[in-house]
Motif scaffolding. Structure first.
Motif, PDB file in Angstrom:
ATOM      1  N   ALA A   5      41.302  27.449  21.243  1.00 19.90           N
ATOM      2  CA  ALA A   5      42.441  26.559  20.793  1.00 19.90           C
ATOM      3  C   ALA A   5      43.616  25.442  21.413  1.00 19.90           C
ATOM      4  CB  ALA A   5      43.215  27.769  19.985  1.00 19.90           C
ATOM      5  N   GLU A   6      44.657  25.034  21.008  1.00 17.38           N
ATOM      6  CA  GLU A   6      45.142  24.241  21.968  1.00 17.38           C
ATOM      7  C   GLU A   6      46.205  25.383  23.108  1.00 17.38           C
ATOM      8  OE1 GLU A   6      48.135  21.753  19.361  1.00 17.38           O
ATOM      9  OE2 GLU A   6      45.714  20.799  18.793  1.00 17.38           O
ATOM     10  N   ASP A   7      46.196  26.436  22.335  1.00 16.74           N
ATOM     11  CA  ASP A   7      47.176  27.502  22.808  1.00 16.74           C
ATOM     12  C   ASP A   7      46.082  28.314  24.483  1.00 16.74           C
ATOM     13  OD1 ASP A   7      45.950  29.084  21.382  1.00 16.74           O
ATOM     14  OD2 ASP A   7      47.822  29.744  21.105  1.00 16.74           O
ATOM     15  N   VAL A   8      44.946  28.248  24.377  1.00 19.46           N
ATOM     16  CA  VAL A   8      44.382  28.527  25.640  1.00 19.46           C
ATOM     17  C   VAL A   8      44.454  27.559  26.743  1.00 19.46           C
ATOM     18  CG1 VAL A   8      42.003  29.412  25.766  1.00 19.46           C
ATOM     19  CG2 VAL A   8      42.963  29.790  23.820  1.00 19.46           C
ATOM     20  N   CYS A   9      44.832  28.082  27.196  1.00 18.71           N
ATOM     21  CA  CYS A   9      45.627  27.458  28.702  1.00 18.71           C
ATOM     22  C   CYS A   9      43.930  27.257  29.641  1.00 18.71           C
ATOM     23  CB  CYS A   9      45.948  27.519  29.253  1.00 18.71           C
ATOM     24  SG  CYS A   9      46.331  26.751  31.158  1.00 18.71           S
ATOM     25  N   GLY A  10      43.320  26.381  29.929  1.00 19.79           N
ATOM     26  CA  GLY A  10      42.442  25.806  30.474  1.00 19.79           C
ATOM     27  C   GLY A  10      42.708  25.564  32.313  1.00 19.79           C
ATOM     28  N   ALA A  11      43.643  25.357  32.418  1.00 18.68           N
ATOM     29  CA  ALA A  11      45.036  25.611  33.621  1.00 18.68           C
ATOM     30  C   ALA A  11      43.261  27.216  34.727  1.00 18.68           C
ATOM     31  CB  ALA A  11      46.137  25.165  34.285  1.00 18.68           C
ATOM     32  N   ALA A  12      43.395  26.262  35.827  1.00 15.86           N
ATOM     33  CA  ALA A  12      42.579  27.766  37.287  1.00 15.86           C
ATOM     34  C   ALA A  12      44.421  28.725  37.139  1.00 15.86           C
ATOM     35  CB  ALA A  12      42.436  27.707  38.673  1.00 15.86           C
ATOM     36  N   THR A  13      43.663  30.146  37.021  1.00 12.88           N
ATOM     37  CA  THR A  13      44.819  31.373  37.305  1.00 12.88           C
ATOM     38  C   THR A  13      44.053  31.865  37.944  1.00 12.88           C
ATOM     39  OG1 THR A  13      45.641  30.516  34.772  1.00 12.88           O
ATOM     40  CG2 THR A  13      46.459  32.769  36.001  1.00 12.88           C
ATOM     41  N   THR A  14      44.806  31.962  39.579  1.00 19.60           N
ATOM     42  CA  THR A  14      44.661  33.248  40.785  1.00 19.60           C
ATOM     43  C   THR A  14      45.609  33.974  40.906  1.00 19.60           C
ATOM     44  OG1 THR A  14      43.403  31.390  41.425  1.00 19.60           O
ATOM     45  CG2 THR A  14      44.201  33.193  43.142  1.00 19.60           C
ATOM     46  N   ARG A  15      44.882  35.303  40.911  1.00 17.17           N
ATOM     47  CA  ARG A  15      45.584  36.478  41.222  1.00 17.17           C
ATOM     48  C   ARG A  15      45.176  37.514  42.018  1.00 17.17           C
ATOM     49  NH1 ARG A  15      46.519  37.821  35.538  1.00 17.17           N
ATOM     50  NH2 ARG A  15      46.267  35.735  35.234  1.00 17.17           N
ATOM     51  N   VAL A  16      46.227  37.536  42.177  1.00 16.37           N
ATOM     52  CA  VAL A  16      45.632  39.048  43.086  1.00 16.37           C
ATOM     53  C   VAL A  16      45.560  40.413  42.924  1.00 16.37           C
ATOM     54  CG1 VAL A  16      46.176  39.544  45.558  1.00 16.37           C
ATOM     55  CG2 VAL A  16      46.146  37.581  45.635  1.00 16.37           C
ATOM     56  N   LEU A  17      43.778  41.338  43.012  1.00 15.50           N
ATOM     57  CA  LEU A  17      44.228  43.214  42.304  1.00 15.50           C
ATOM     58  C   LEU A  17      44.648  43.648  43.384  1.00 15.50           C
ATOM     59  CD1 LEU A  17      42.180  42.138  39.871  1.00 15.50           C
ATOM     60  CD2 LEU A  17      44.373  41.673  39.408  1.00 15.50           C
ATOM     61  N   ALA A  18      45.221  44.596  43.032  1.00 12.10           N
ATOM     62  CA  ALA A  18      44.871  45.752  44.003  1.00 12.10           C
ATOM     63  C   ALA A  18      43.744  46.901  43.510  1.00 12.10           C
ATOM     64  CB  ALA A  18      46.435  46.459  43.433  1.00 12.10           C
ATOM     65  N   THR A  19      42.064  46.760  44.616  1.00 11.71           N
ATOM     66  CA  THR A  19      41.547  47.798  44.289  1.00 11.71           C
ATOM     67  C   THR A  19      41.227  48.439  45.343  1.00 11.71           C
ATOM     68  OG1 THR A  19      40.152  46.247  45.616  1.00 11.71           O
ATOM     69  CG2 THR A  19      40.612  45.652  43.633  1.00 11.71           C
ATOM     70  N   PRO A  20      40.754  49.578  45.369  1.00 15.98           N
ATOM     71  CA  PRO A  20      40.469  50.934  46.226  1.00 15.98           C
ATOM     72  C   PRO A  20      39.619  50.305  47.180  1.00 15.98           C
ATOM     73  CG  PRO A  20      39.795  51.700  43.565  1.00 15.98           C
ATOM     74  CD  PRO A  20      39.768  49.610  44.066  1.00 15.98           C
ATOM     75  N   TYR A  68      39.452  29.989  35.553  1.00 13.17           N
ATOM     76  CA  TYR A  68      39.348  28.222  35.801  1.00 13.17           C
ATOM     77  C   TYR A  68      38.056  28.129  34.742  1.00 13.17           C
ATOM     78  CZ  TYR A  68      35.161  28.003  38.869  1.00 13.17           C
ATOM     79  OH  TYR A  68      33.733  27.974  39.598  1.00 13.17           O
ATOM     80  N   THR A  69      38.660  26.501  34.267  1.00 12.17           N
ATOM     81  CA  THR A  69      37.357  25.958  33.819  1.00 12.17           C
ATOM     82  C   THR A  69      36.453  24.950  34.402  1.00 12.17           C
ATOM     83  OG1 THR A  69      38.738  24.020  33.307  1.00 12.17           O
ATOM     84  CG2 THR A  69      38.948  26.358  31.574  1.00 12.17           C
ATOM     85  N   THR A  70      35.227  24.844  34.014  1.00 15.37           N
ATOM     86  CA  THR A  70      34.678  24.190  35.369  1.00 15.37           C
ATOM     87  C   THR A  70      34.757  22.332  34.610  1.00 15.37           C
ATOM     88  OG1 THR A  70      32.493  24.427  33.079  1.00 15.37           O
ATOM     89  CG2 THR A  70      33.194  25.596  35.746  1.00 15.37           C
ATOM     90  N   CYS A  79      55.345  30.608  44.950  1.00 17.48           N
ATOM     91  CA  CYS A  79      54.110  31.563  44.954  1.00 17.48           C
ATOM     92  C   CYS A  79      53.017  30.742  43.635  1.00 17.48           C
ATOM     93  CB  CYS A  79      53.904  32.521  44.875  1.00 17.48           C
ATOM     94  SG  CYS A  79      53.340  34.224  44.541  1.00 17.48           S
ATOM     95  N   GLU A  80      52.174  30.658  43.586  1.00 15.28           N
ATOM     96  CA  GLU A  80      51.416  29.927  42.280  1.00 15.28           C
ATOM     97  C   GLU A  80      50.944  31.014  41.544  1.00 15.28           C
ATOM     98  OE1 GLU A  80      50.075  25.539  42.429  1.00 15.28           O
ATOM     99  OE2 GLU A  80      52.142  24.744  42.704  1.00 15.28           O
ATOM    100  N   LEU A  81      50.071  32.260  42.401  1.00 17.47           N
ATOM    101  CA  LEU A  81      50.017  33.002  41.774  1.00 17.47           C
ATOM    102  C   LEU A  81      50.423  33.605  41.618  1.00 17.47           C
ATOM    103  CD1 LEU A  81      48.775  35.205  45.687  1.00 17.47           C
ATOM    104  CD2 LEU A  81      46.995  33.826  44.019  1.00 17.47           C
ATOM    105  N   ALA A  82      49.165  34.241  39.458  1.00 23.11           N
ATOM    106  CA  ALA A  82      49.781  34.632  38.478  1.00 23.11           C
ATOM    107  C   ALA A  82      49.663  35.691  38.076  1.00 23.11           C
ATOM    108  CB  ALA A  82      49.085  34.694  37.354  1.00 23.11           C
ATOM    109  N   GLU A  83      49.531  36.819  39.375  1.00 26.19           N
ATOM    110  CA  GLU A  83      49.817  38.158  39.305  1.00 26.19           C
ATOM    111  C   GLU A  83      49.864  38.706  40.745  1.00 26.19           C
ATOM    112  OE1 GLU A  83      48.073  42.754  37.839  1.00 26.19           O
ATOM    113  OE2 GLU A  83      46.909  40.181  36.822  1.00 26.19           O
TER     114      GLU A  83
END
Length: 665
Positions: A485-500, A509-511, A554-558
């Motif tokens: 769908a048009e509103d489904v972004c294909g740009a790379a979205t990077t985030r940093v998660l807190a994990t144990p 991202y899309t290839t 900061c271009e991290l999504a999260e």
């Protein structure tokens, strides 16, 4: 004539009015007339072709070499006559019905010279409803060969040949064939060429369908003509190509194109006795080329056709021809029978015990297309959410078993995860006259990265995302994302998660070039630090005591709350950290360092997010010192000397004796 680059050979028989445009298109080539000779052989024309050649010879003096001869009955003799008189480094055969694009010869010669190839194909364009081959012209091919490309699927002689190759082989067009002479000539040239080039980005040859349909291949009918040249093409392959993939590649063309044309365009119009004789001969001709291993290269229709030919099943073959004609007229795809995880096209005689045609001749499993669409794709913390639909064309969505597939690109490790099947009423109703129902093609998937690997976290790597679309016991897999769908972004979205185990980078991202979704875990491809940027506009605040203000993006999504900090260290080992505040709704951030709280020393620093760090930019050279009082004593902060490329801030107490001496000067 000396110094000729290209000899253009035109065989002309009753070629008016096409001949004029043909010769003019050569004379006006961008390569220049000084590099050309045009050899036109009039093969006993009776329609004014000879007179037009005399006129053109006057119009282009010194360019044309015209030969008149009695009619030979085909193009071989005049082409051979032209070849015997050619002096160019290259030869190009041009039919008198056709014409060239203005830069055709220049581009083809350049391709041959730059790549050292002996044969060059220039893109062909059909004119007047004439179909032109296309599969070999999808892209430029500077250097290829007959086995690793589709060039063998065009065996007409309208190509550029290095004349040395033709003379070395003593290659001429056979004069005992009414049709197919070009296949023997071009096939031999292909097989002995040092290399083949393809010019696909320019329309080189305009292939014209005459209004009177007088093109020779359309005038000559009867399967007997094809039965004369086809065995010789088979022998050419058997004599020059050892058994294996290379031979199979060439055999594929003849077992599909030639057999189909002979059956549909010739055999069906002949008397019964001739049909039986022709079919028996055709079966014997193709037998040396055919073997079971070829089935994987052939379409189901071609497999079925060849089975009927090889087993001399004439009535069934004629019925299949009528069925194919109906398919060509219909806009509805052939239904399939799904059984045992395979899809069988409902072509004639499927599982007819009287004919006993193997199921393999109907198997279209590999050809069935998957139609899919993604309506949602995104990350929420460490959870991937996907939604959309997917179905196999012509396979109704009964007993649906669709699953999501995560496959690591390098290791091949994969995990199949369940999805929730959702209703899609009316899906596909606009296709195939609504014959097939895909009412349960929808899917929703929630993937927790911490448990997706059979209850454990997914390992670092590039995880390609596919959909294993299943229904009625048949399963086909497809990468998803290219249809969304048009509103489904294909740009790379990077985030940093807190994990144990600590902070972890995740990028959805899309290839390229297809735009399919992939998860990058652990910075296999997408780095975190380039997404953390500080600008050079470091300045003092108006506060008392003073503070340094930093800005950046900061271009991290999260990323974890309060994880992004400015970390400072001085030359005595003291440290200090200051929070970074993100501007709401943007990627911008700012941080304030109250220098009045820093102990004395020279301070360096970095922007830090867990294990990732970006050095702070150098302080502006014109940044004035800041002054304040701490416990009634004067202090200052200013750029430290000797560090123009790195952040270096000197914080110190003012020397009162020196300060007083400076005032008294």
């Amino acid at each position: 004539m000396s110094g000729v680059t290209v000899s253009v050979i035109i065989a002309a028989y009753n070629a008016m009015p096409y001949l004029t445009r043909c010769v003019t298109s050569v004379a006006e080539q961008s390569i220049g007339r000084d590099r050309l000779e045009v050899i036109v052989v009039d093969d006993g024309s009776t329609d004014g072709t000879a007179a037009e050649l005399d006129r053109l010879n006057t119009r282009y003096p010194g360019l044309l070499r015209v030969f008149h001869q009695a009619n030979s009955g085909g193009p071989s003799v005049p082409r051979n006559t032209g070849l015997d008189h050619a002096t160019g480094t290259f030869v190009f055969f041009l039919d008198a019905d056709d014409h060239l694009g203005p830069e055709a010869l220049e581009r083809m010669v350049a391709m041959a010279e730059e790549n050292g190839t002996d044969v060059v194909l220039g893109k062909m364009v059909g004119v007047g409803g004439r179909g032109a081959p296309t599969s070999m012209f999808r892209r430029n091919q500077p250097r290829t060969d007959v086995f690793s490309s589709r060039v063998y699927w065009t065996l007409n002689p309208m190509k550029l040949f290095r004349r040395d190759l033709l003379e070395r082989l003593g290659l001429r067009f056979p004069t005992d064939l009414a049709i197919g002479e070009d296949q023997l000539f071009v096939g031999a040239a292909y097989l002995h060429a040092s290399g083949v080039s393809v010019v696909a980005d320019y329309d080189c040859l305009y292939w014209v369908l005459r209004e009177d349909e007088g093109n020779i291949t359309r005038r000559l009918k009867g399967s007997g003509l094809r039965l004369r040249f086809l065995p010789r093409m088979v022998d050419l392959i058997l004599d020059n190509v050892p058994p294996g993939p290379g031979r199979d590649h060439l055999a594929h063309r003849h077992l599909t194109v030639e057999v189909q044309q002979m059956v549909a365009d010739q055999l069906v119009f002949e008397p019964r006795e001739t049909q039986e004789k022709t079919l028996d001969q055709l079966a014997g001709i193709i037998e040396p080329l055919w073997h079971e291993g070829l089935n994987g290269r052939l379409s189901a229709m071609a497999r079925l056709r060849l089975h009927l030919v090889r087993h001399r099943m004439l009535d069934e073959l004629l019925e299949l021809v009528e069925f194919e004609k109906g398919l060509a007229r219909s806009e509805v795809a052939t239904p399939v029978l799904v059984d045992g995880g395979r899809a069988l096209a409902r072509y004639p005689f499927l599982r007819d015990p009287a004919r006993a045609v193997p199921d393999l001749c109907y198997d279209v499993t590999a050809q069935l297309g998957i139609r899919h669409h993604v309506t949602r794709a995104g990350m929420d913390g460490g959870t991937l959410h996907l939604a959309g639909h997917g179905y196999v064309h012509r396979v109704e969505t009964r007993d649906v078993t669709t699953a999501l597939v995560l496959r690591e690109r390098d290791s091949g490790t994969e995990y199949r995860l369940p999805v929730t099947h959702t209703a899609t009423p009316g899906l596909g109703a606009q296709d195939d006259e609504g014959r097939y129902g895909y009412d349960l093609a929808g899917f929703e998937a929630t993937v927790d990265l911490a448990t997706a690997a059979d209850g454990k976290p997914l390992a670092d790597g590039l995880w390609d995302i596919s959909l294993a679309v299943g229904a009625q016991g048949l399963t086909k897999e497809v990468r998803i994302g290219s249809k969304r769908a048009e509103d489904v972004c294909g740009a790379a979205t990077t985030r940093v998660l807190a994990t144990p185990e600590g902070p972890r980078a995740v990028t959805l991202y899309t290839t390229r070039p297809y735009g399919n979704f992939t998860l990058d875990l652990g910075e296999t491809k997408h780095r975190v630090t380039p997404l953390l940027r500080l600008d050079d506009a470091i300045r003092w605040s108006d506060e008392t005591p003073p503070a340094l203000r930093f800005g950046g993006r900061c271009e991290l999504a999260e990323y974890p709350p309060d994880a992004l900090v400015l970390a400072l260290t001085n030359d005595s080992g003291a440290t200090a950290e200051f929070p970074v505040r993100r501007t709401s709704g943007t990627g911008k951030f700012h941080a304030t360092v109250p220098v009045g709280t820093l102990p004395a020393g020279v301070w360096s620093g970095e922007l830090r997010l867990g294990p990732w760090a970006v050095p702070l930019p150098a302080l502006p050279a014109d940044l004035p010192p800041a002054k304040w009082r701490r416990r009634a004593l004067p202090w200052y902060a200013r750029p430290a000397a000797g560090s123009p490329e790195h952040f270096a801030l000197r914080v110190a107490r003012t020397d009162l004796v020196k300060a007083l001496a400076q005032r008294l000067r």
